[in-house]
Enzyme design. Structure first.
Site, PDB file in Angstrom:
ATOM      1  N   CYS A 337      42.765   9.153  69.763  1.00 24.58           N
ATOM      2  CA  CYS A 337      41.016   8.567  69.673  1.00 24.58           C
ATOM      3  C   CYS A 337      40.421   9.750  69.118  1.00 24.58           C
ATOM      4  O   CYS A 337      39.706   9.303  68.007  1.00 24.58           O
ATOM      5  CB  CYS A 337      40.854   7.130  70.019  1.00 24.58           C
ATOM      6  SG  CYS A 337      42.247   7.094  70.878  1.00 24.58           S
ATOM      7  N   ARG A 366      51.337  13.187  78.738  1.00 27.19           N
ATOM      8  CA  ARG A 366      50.639  12.432  80.268  1.00 27.19           C
ATOM      9  C   ARG A 366      51.672  13.188  81.185  1.00 27.19           C
ATOM     10  O   ARG A 366      53.196  13.163  81.092  1.00 27.19           O
ATOM     11  CB  ARG A 366      50.447  10.883  80.153  1.00 27.19           C
ATOM     12  CG  ARG A 366      49.461  10.800  78.770  1.00 27.19           C
ATOM     13  CD  ARG A 366      48.917   9.261  79.393  1.00 27.19           C
ATOM     14  NE  ARG A 366      48.354   9.157  77.613  1.00 27.19           N
ATOM     15  CZ  ARG A 366      48.306   7.470  77.134  1.00 27.19           C
ATOM     16  NH1 ARG A 366      48.739   6.470  77.749  1.00 27.19           N
ATOM     17  NH2 ARG A 366      47.645   7.573  75.928  1.00 27.19           N
ATOM     18  N   GLN A 384      52.626   7.290  70.076  1.00 25.89           N
ATOM     19  CA  GLN A 384      52.399   6.491  69.547  1.00 25.89           C
ATOM     20  C   GLN A 384      52.062   6.423  67.815  1.00 25.89           C
ATOM     21  O   GLN A 384      52.014   7.287  67.312  1.00 25.89           O
ATOM     22  CB  GLN A 384      51.027   6.044  70.280  1.00 25.89           C
ATOM     23  CG  GLN A 384      50.627   6.172  71.645  1.00 25.89           C
ATOM     24  CD  GLN A 384      49.373   6.352  72.057  1.00 25.89           C
ATOM     25  OE1 GLN A 384      48.483   7.381  71.418  1.00 25.89           O
ATOM     26  NE2 GLN A 384      49.072   5.306  73.410  1.00 25.89           N
ATOM     27  N   ASP A 386      50.221   4.805  67.118  1.00 24.91           N
ATOM     28  CA  ASP A 386      48.309   5.005  66.762  1.00 24.91           C
ATOM     29  C   ASP A 386      47.943   4.148  65.526  1.00 24.91           C
ATOM     30  O   ASP A 386      48.379   4.619  64.486  1.00 24.91           O
ATOM     31  CB  ASP A 386      48.204   5.888  67.639  1.00 24.91           C
ATOM     32  CG  ASP A 386      47.652   5.503  68.450  1.00 24.91           C
ATOM     33  OD1 ASP A 386      46.806   3.885  68.363  1.00 24.91           O
ATOM     34  OD2 ASP A 386      47.003   6.383  69.373  1.00 24.91           O
ATOM     35  N   HIS A 388      43.500   3.261  63.967  1.00 22.28           N
ATOM     36  CA  HIS A 388      41.765   3.095  64.123  1.00 22.28           C
ATOM     37  C   HIS A 388      41.298   2.491  63.543  1.00 22.28           C
ATOM     38  O   HIS A 388      41.913   3.224  62.872  1.00 22.28           O
ATOM     39  CB  HIS A 388      41.558   4.214  65.398  1.00 22.28           C
ATOM     40  CG  HIS A 388      42.183   4.829  66.436  1.00 22.28           C
ATOM     41  ND1 HIS A 388      43.147   5.842  66.053  1.00 22.28           N
ATOM     42  CD2 HIS A 388      41.826   4.231  67.735  1.00 22.28           C
ATOM     43  CE1 HIS A 388      43.449   6.620  68.093  1.00 22.28           C
ATOM     44  NE2 HIS A 388      42.716   4.862  68.550  1.00 22.28           N
ATOM     45  N   LYS A 472      40.110  -7.220  73.971  1.00 27.33           N
ATOM     46  CA  LYS A 472      41.298  -6.872  73.663  1.00 27.33           C
ATOM     47  C   LYS A 472      42.327  -8.279  73.753  1.00 27.33           C
ATOM     48  O   LYS A 472      42.044  -9.430  74.608  1.00 27.33           O
ATOM     49  CB  LYS A 472      41.850  -5.494  74.378  1.00 27.33           C
ATOM     50  CG  LYS A 472      42.023  -6.418  76.214  1.00 27.33           C
ATOM     51  CD  LYS A 472      42.720  -5.094  76.797  1.00 27.33           C
ATOM     52  CE  LYS A 472      43.670  -5.048  78.184  1.00 27.33           C
ATOM     53  NZ  LYS A 472      44.366  -4.188  78.659  1.00 27.33           N
ATOM     54  N   HIS A 518      41.602   0.337  68.417  1.00 23.71           N
ATOM     55  CA  HIS A 518      42.922   0.425  68.531  1.00 23.71           C
ATOM     56  C   HIS A 518      43.660  -0.267  68.498  1.00 23.71           C
ATOM     57  O   HIS A 518      43.083  -1.541  68.739  1.00 23.71           O
ATOM     58  CB  HIS A 518      42.721   1.725  70.216  1.00 23.71           C
ATOM     59  CG  HIS A 518      41.473   1.882  70.491  1.00 23.71           C
ATOM     60  ND1 HIS A 518      42.153   3.595  70.720  1.00 23.71           N
ATOM     61  CD2 HIS A 518      40.592   1.287  70.723  1.00 23.71           C
ATOM     62  CE1 HIS A 518      40.379   3.829  70.878  1.00 23.71           C
ATOM     63  NE2 HIS A 518      40.025   2.395  71.095  1.00 23.71           N
TER      64      HIS A 518
HETATM   65 ZN   LIG Z   1      42.892   4.813  69.977  1.00 21.86          ZN
END
Ligand SMILES: [Zn+2]
Ligand SMILES: [Zn+2]
Length: 648
Positions: A337, A366, A384, A386, A388, A472, A518
């Protein structure tokens, strides 16, 4: 009299001191028979606790999560009593319920507990349970509680009690057994009809490796023997479908101690499968108006301080990377992000250009303790899917619906049919916990709920479960074994646009803050493939599976024809291979069956003469000799029935 509010909103009056069980009886005898636990004003109480004030009461049965928690925790008392009787001098420590069952950590005076001891423990525990002893919670003074355990020489319970306030300490008695416990029990031991000790493991007192090592006894229990049998069958099936086992058998991924734990290595078949999943999503995302971006695997510490991720992942995470000359400090990227926020910041946007949807298959890192690592589901590096979305508050509604469409498309194409949506909203009693204006929160929560409704989702609303930065929606997906997985979170965020000072020019020519969403329908490629392996048992949907067909020549004589078949399949974009080892056809079929290839094409004398293949499906169904065109049509029909194109 006191006023009791029930979950349906109805209010009933009772005499002060009425117990939850008596309330249940006043509703119906049937309910009273099934009630095993209760919550009063959001605090777990015994079904026998006298209610002294007005308040809201929830009654739980075995079918509720809270009911199971009370059931399993209560069983841990029974097992602790059995252990005391079987292992005199054993010191009890703690015995909580967990997701599936309970455990009790004990300090054994000598020896060990091993699998061969389980039946004796189960037998003793069941004997105790059958005594139908009531669980009785009673208050004790700190001095009495300390004396009780000091007399037993149990330093663990003494330590626990020393950290408690006088006036808040309770003991729970049943039969001849007493335990320090804050409560949450079923009415009596007789409700527990089946007990299974599942495993033992080492555990440190209070999770600290400098402390004494204890024995953790894991178990589970049920109100019916039949339910235990079913559970054990499920465990067996889960073992067979363990993604770590299947991943190895199907040659999808591996781990190397040299590369490092928690860092999966994708083998050719696994990499190709991942690639197909990525292409599948990229194609749909393109149609949905996403633009692909690429960002580096590291970022300056400052970036994550700005985003707030440093606080969460920084200090306890991987150590920073320092450049030799410039004294810069970099961290492995824990989230994509912040990078995407800076992409948004690379040029000014007007409201007309929004929404911007930036997508990336971004690999993040991580730190996880080695004990926490588990196959592909808990790793230290993962990718991910991912994206945005940066939009105006007014566009949130539409964008949320679009993301739900995409998520439903992903779940449907991969054979997940059983799911619910969980909408996490604010805790209205704690407005200070959240950032962003009340007006925006209301808008966002309403947008999510409207979207869920409009898309016909089976959804529940969880008050107080929202993150501090936005509400969310999560998809709670049930796999083939009935286990629940959280997938495809769609998260609204008011925080990062603030922290990165993101703006757009509105129709009023003023600068405004965009809202950020997200989303990641797979979550991560690693976890998703693990889930898919366990859900399908390795029998992936035909469009995704590594090899769609394996050609098995009956003998060497037919190898040239087999090659011809392979060429023809490849020309029709069917993934296939030939097993031309000098083995019997029986053995080749057995091994092809093990490798879960959906179609076996057996080619022999008559096939070569007639230009056909003899098709056998994985699982044994015989389709007989058919032409290659017929086979190609068959494959395409099956693929088209599961894999539709997005928004056609
Ligand atoms: Zn994010
Ligand atoms: Zn207890």
């Amino acid at each position: 009299m006191i006023k009791i509010t029930l979950p349906d909103g109805s209010v009933k009056e009772f005499e002060q001191g009425t117990t939850p069980m008596e309330v249940a009886k006043s509703i119906s005898e049937g309910l009273a028979r099934n009630v095993i636990s209760a919550k009063f004003n959001n605090t777990t109480v015994e079904t026998t606790t006298p209610l002294k004030s007005d308040g809201s009461l929830i009654l739980y049965t075995w079918n509720d999560k809270e009911g199971k928690t009370a059931f399993w925790h209560s069983t841990s008392h029974i097992v602790a009593q059995a252990l005391e009787e079987l292992y005199p001098g054993v010191k009890l420590t703690i015995g909580p319920a967990i997701d599936n069952g309970f455990y009790y950590d004990v300090d054994l005076p000598e020896g060990v507990i091993s699998e061969k001891d389980f039946p004796a423990i189960e037998k003793k525990a069941l004997e105790i349970a059958r005594g139908k002893h009531d669980y009785k919670l009673r208050e004790v003074s700190k001095a009495d509680a300390l004396k009780f355990y000091k007399d037993q020489g149990n330093e663990y319970k003494v330590e626990l009690i020393e950290n408690l306030e006088d006036g808040t300490i309770t003991f729970c008695d049943h039969d001849t057994f007493t335990d320090l416990c804050r409560g949450g029990h079923i009415p009596n031991t007789g409700i527990v009809k089946a007990i299974k000790i599942l495993s033992v493991a080492g555990a440190y007192w209070r999770g600290n490796e400098n402390n004494a090592q204890l024995t953790r006894v894991y178990g589970i229990s049920f109100p019916k023997q039949k339910e235990l049998t079913e559970y054990l069958e499920l465990l067996e099936e889960a073992k067979k479908r363990d993604h770590r086992k299947l991943g190895k058998e199907l040659e999808l991924f591996t781990f190397s101690q040299k590369v490092g734990q928690g860092l999966p290595l994708w083998l050719p078949k696994g990499a190709a499968l991942r690639e197909r999943l990525e292409q599948f999503l990229k194609k749909a995302q393109k149609k949905a108006g996403y633009e692909m971006v690429v960002t580096p695997h590291i970022g300056q510490k400052e970036l994550y301080v700005t985003s707030g991720h440093y606080e969460k992942y920084g200090a306890d995470s991987f150590q920073p990377i320092h450049t030799p000359k410039e004294d810069e400090e970099f961290l492995l990227k824990p989230m994509n992000c912040p990078h995407h926020c800076e992409i948004y910041n690379s040029k000014p946007f007007s409201y007309r250009e929004l929404p911007k949807r930036f997508a990336e298959f971004g690999t993040v890192y991580r730190y996880e303790q080695s004990g926490e690592l588990h196959g592909l589901t808990r790793v230290r590096g993962f990718t991910q899917d991912d994206a945005h979305i940066f939009c105006t508050p007014d566009q949130l509604d539409e964008e949320f619906k679009n993301v739900i469409d995409l998520s439903l498309y992903v779940l449907g194409s991969l054979g997940f049919e059983n799911f619910t949506a969980q909408v996490s909203v604010r805790d209205l009693d704690n407005p200070d916990k959240y950032i962003g204006s009340v007006e925006n929160w209301e808008k966002a929560e309403q947008a999510i709920i409207n979207a869920a409704k409009e898309k016909g989702l089976d959804y529940i609303i969880e008050a107080g479960e929202a993150a501090f930065y936005g509400p969310k929606l999560d998809f709670m997906v049930k796999d083939a074994l009935g286990r629940q997985w959280q997938l495809g979170t769609i998260q609204v965020d008011y925080n990062l646009p603030e922290r990165f000072d993101l703006t757009y020019k509105g129709s009023d020519n003023e600068l405004h803050r965009p809202v950020m969403i997200h989303r990641a329908p797979f979550g991560s490629m690693e976890r998703f493939i693990a889930l898919l392996l366990e859900h399908t048992g390795g029998n992936f949907p035909l469009w995704l599976t590594p090899e769609q067909a394996i050609i098995l020549p009956v003998s060497e004589k037919h190898e040239i024809y087999a090659q011809k078949v392979l060429k023809s399949l490849e020309n029709n974009e069917i993934r296939a291979l030939i097993d031309n080892r000098n083995e019997t056809i029986g053995k080749k079929i057995r091994e092809a069956e093990m490798s879960k290839v959906p179609f076996m094409l057996i080619v022999g004398e008559s096939d070569e003469a007639a230009n056909t293949v003899s098709v056998r499906k994985h699982g044994g169904e015989d389709l007989g000799a058919i032409s290659l065109t017929t086979f190609t049509d068959l494959v395409n029909t099956e693929i088209n029935s599961t894999l539709k194109s997005f928004k056609d």
